[in-house]
Design an enzyme around this catalytic site. Structure first.
Site, mmCIF file in Angstrom:
data_model
loop_
_atom_site.group_PDB
_atom_site.id
_atom_site.type_symbol
_atom_site.label_atom_id
_atom_site.label_comp_id
_atom_site.label_asym_id
_atom_site.label_seq_id
_atom_site.Cartn_x
_atom_site.Cartn_y
_atom_site.Cartn_z
ATOM 1 N N TRP A 179 0.869 -1.180 0.000
ATOM 2 C CA TRP A 179 0.000 0.000 0.000
ATOM 3 C C TRP A 179 0.906 1.230 0.000
ATOM 4 C CZ3 TRP A 179 -0.324 4.037 3.653
ATOM 5 C CH2 TRP A 179 -1.253 5.027 3.306
ATOM 6 N N GLU A 220 -2.939 -2.990 -2.598
ATOM 7 C CA GLU A 220 -4.086 -2.413 -1.873
ATOM 8 C C GLU A 220 -4.430 -1.023 -2.387
ATOM 9 O OE1 GLU A 220 -3.356 -2.048 2.321
ATOM 10 O OE2 GLU A 220 -5.351 -1.256 2.749
ATOM 11 N N LYS A 222 -6.946 2.558 -2.581
ATOM 12 C CA LYS A 222 -7.598 3.458 -1.620
ATOM 13 C C LYS A 222 -8.311 4.562 -2.374
ATOM 14 C CE LYS A 222 -6.576 5.846 2.717
ATOM 15 N NZ LYS A 222 -5.755 5.753 3.919
ATOM 16 N N ASP A 253 -9.657 -3.149 1.281
ATOM 17 C CA ASP A 253 -9.746 -2.607 2.636
ATOM 18 C C ASP A 253 -11.125 -1.973 2.763
ATOM 19 O OD1 ASP A 253 -9.681 -0.578 4.735
ATOM 20 O OD2 ASP A 253 -7.523 -0.942 4.858
ATOM 21 N N HIS A 256 -11.545 1.760 2.395
ATOM 22 C CA HIS A 256 -10.948 2.438 1.245
ATOM 23 C C HIS A 256 -11.905 2.655 0.085
ATOM 24 C CE1 HIS A 256 -6.518 1.529 2.467
ATOM 25 N NE2 HIS A 256 -7.221 2.102 3.420
ATOM 26 N N HIS A 280 -8.726 -6.392 4.186
ATOM 27 C CA HIS A 280 -8.412 -5.615 5.382
ATOM 28 C C HIS A 280 -9.755 -5.270 5.992
ATOM 29 C CE1 HIS A 280 -3.994 -4.117 4.816
ATOM 30 N NE2 HIS A 280 -4.103 -5.427 4.937
ATOM 31 N N ASP A 288 -12.064 6.715 6.246
ATOM 32 C CA ASP A 288 -11.208 5.583 6.591
ATOM 33 C C ASP A 288 -10.665 5.738 8.011
ATOM 34 O OD1 ASP A 288 -9.630 3.305 6.272
ATOM 35 O OD2 ASP A 288 -7.937 4.449 5.466
ATOM 36 N N ASP A 290 -10.707 3.635 10.556
ATOM 37 C CA ASP A 290 -10.085 2.448 11.156
ATOM 38 C C ASP A 290 -10.554 2.179 12.581
ATOM 39 O OD1 ASP A 290 -8.250 1.311 9.095
ATOM 40 O OD2 ASP A 290 -7.412 3.326 9.149
ATOM 41 N N ASP A 320 -7.537 -4.448 9.793
ATOM 42 C CA ASP A 320 -6.863 -3.152 9.707
ATOM 43 C C ASP A 320 -7.677 -2.110 10.444
ATOM 44 O OD1 ASP A 320 -5.247 -1.056 9.165
ATOM 45 O OD2 ASP A 320 -5.436 -1.118 6.983
HETATM 46 C C1 LIG Z 1 -0.746 0.308 8.200
HETATM 47 C C2 LIG Z 1 -1.385 -0.265 6.971
HETATM 48 O O1 LIG Z 1 -0.496 -0.649 6.026
HETATM 49 C C3 LIG Z 1 -2.330 0.698 6.395
HETATM 50 O O2 LIG Z 1 -3.395 0.821 7.312
HETATM 51 C C4 LIG Z 1 -2.892 0.347 5.017
HETATM 52 O O3 LIG Z 1 -3.212 -1.007 4.909
HETATM 53 C C5 LIG Z 1 -4.055 1.204 4.859
HETATM 54 O O4 LIG Z 1 -5.138 0.718 4.928
HETATM 55 C C6 LIG Z 1 -3.853 2.650 4.669
HETATM 56 O O5 LIG Z 1 -5.016 3.342 4.753
HETATM 57 MN MN LIG Z 2 -5.481 -1.397 4.827
#
Ligand SMILES: C[C@H](O)[C@H](O)[C@@H](O)C(=O)CO
Ligand SMILES: [Mn+2]
Length: 413
Positions: A179, A220, A222, A253, A256, A280, A288, A290, A320
């Site tokens: 990523w 990955e 986004k 993810d 994303h 993810h 995003d 998390d 994630d």
């Molecule tokens: C830390 C990770 O690599 C990161 O979260 C990545 O996977 C991501 O989702 C960035 O937004």
């Molecule tokens: Mn991710």
């Protein structure tokens, strides 16, 4: 309710709880190291984090060393039924040396590999293309400056090599996920050139073929991050095309995409074009963000798609999320168990009956069944799973989590 009564209740719907429990025990979840220390890592660095991945909060107990992180992980795994994996970022190296990103080697991660072997864990890996002075422009593999690109290409190559060695050492393929935060805060006039450069850099990184039993490449995408609102170079379309053409895994993810998109709906489409998928699993709250995953509709639907479309054997489930406002070990435990609970619910659904109703266009029966089975005693089956795996549930789990948090809360940064 006793497990035996629950088993009978599911049997009335033609569902065998024993088959579901056996299958659940075989599904590894790749737990992400970065929830344990707010994505800080163990190198001395000068760059900003980039791409909108900062953790917020200052709950006491952040792991400050690899040993502390491993202790926290051991505790968390002990609270989670089954055997799982650890997803390690390159910035979590464990060495007295201070290699730059383009100098990392397998030896810098050897303590992690020895530990994983002792714990019976598989490892996954990620090159770290953020939190470094050479990423401060929010451009790495797509940077117009060839020297910056070369630096990151070298990091990517070395990470891939380290991942392959991890896979070989542990006898289980290591997923190496790329990523990059590359993008633009304001509208670029040329979107094509950076995407061409990203493609060329990825090709350079993945030039050397590796045995798939040791290494699986993933990419990955986004939609956007803080500071790259106008354009993300590695968009979904970019990586979807790349993964299809190059035969890599595609990482989806859940944070994303646009918040109104259903990421679970993408699995069956993507699975027609790529052999394997990396997930993810995350909980985006308006963006995003998390957040720790809940047992909510988005996670339940994801698990349903994996089971209903028979995708478990070609999907690698990674997590994630990172929340520094709550106990970091509890965050791992709650999130990972929620993923497992969602999978268990999906494994306990009467899919044949549901699919046959749908094929007959009998949507009334389909709706009745999906709603009726929500009343089934899932909790008793989950408790049985935890019991068989010798893992706590309910108030005992809560006191275990509290006890560990009290033990680590004296850590000062
Ligand atoms: C830390 C990770 O690599 C990161 O979260 C990545 O996977 C991501 O989702 C960035 O937004
Ligand atoms: Mn991710």
């Amino acid at each position: 309710m006793s497990y035996e009564s629950a088993k009978a209740a599911f049997a009335d719907w033609g569902v065998d709880t024993e088959t579901a429990l056996r299958r659940l025990a075989e599904i590894p979840i790749s737990m992400h190291c970065w929830q344990g220390d707010d994505v800080v890592g163990f190198e001395s660095k000068t760059g900003s984090s980039g791409g909108g991945i900062q953790a917020t909060g200052n709950h006491p107990g952040r792991a400050r060393t690899p040993d502390e992180l491993r202790a926290d992980l051991e505790f968390a795994y002990a609270m989670i039924p089954g055997k799982h994996r650890l997803n390690l970022h390159a910035c979590y190296l464990d060495t007295d040396q201070n290699p730059d990103r383009d100098e990392i080697e397998f030896s810098h991660f050897a303590p992690w590999v020895d530990w994983a072997r002792d714990q019976g864990l598989g490892l996954d890996f990620n090159p770290t293309f953020f939190a470094h002075a050479k990423a401060d422009d929010n451009l790495t593999l797509s940077h117009p400056d060839q020297a910056i690109r070369d630096f990151w290409i070298e990091h990517g190559k070395r990470s891939r090599d380290i991942a392959a060695q991890m896979g070989a050492a542990l006898g289980t393929a290591c997923v190496n996920n790329i990523w990059v935060p590359d993008g633009y805060k304001d509208t670029p006039v040329d979107r094509f050139a950076p995407r061409q450069r990203l493609e060329q850099s990825l090709n350079a990184i993945m030039q050397t073929p590796h045995d798939k039993a040791q290494l699986l490449d993933a990419v990955e995408s986004k939609l956007f991050g803080i500071g790259v609102e106008a354009c993300t170079v590695g968009s979904h379309e970019f990586y979807m095309g790349y993964a299809i053409r190059k035969g890599t895994l595609l990482c989806l993810d859940m944070g994303h995409f646009h918040p109104t998109e259903n990421v679970a709906d993408k699995l069956s489409s993507v699975a027609l074009s790529v052999d394997e998928i990396l997930l993810h699993v995350s909980r985006p709250m308006r963006w995003d963000s998390d957040h720790v995953i809940l047992l909510d509709d988005s996670i339940l639907q994801m698990a349903q798609e994996l089971v209903s479309a028979d995708l478990l054997d070609r999907t690698h489930i990674g997590l994630d999320f990172f929340d520094a406002t709550i106990s970091r070990t509890a965050a791992w435990v709650i999130g990972t168990r929620n993923m497992q609970k969602a999978l268990l619910r999906a494994l306990l659904a009467p899919w044949d009956r549901l699919k046959s109703a749908e094929d007959r266009l009998d949507y009334t029966t389909r709706l009745m069944v999906t709603e009726e089975i929500k009343d089934l005693p899932f909790g008793a089956v989950w408790a049985e799973f935890c019991n068989r795996m010798d893992v706590a549930t309910g108030p005992v789990l809560l006191s275990e989590l509290d006890r560990y948090q009290a033990k680590v809360s004296g850590r000062t940064s």
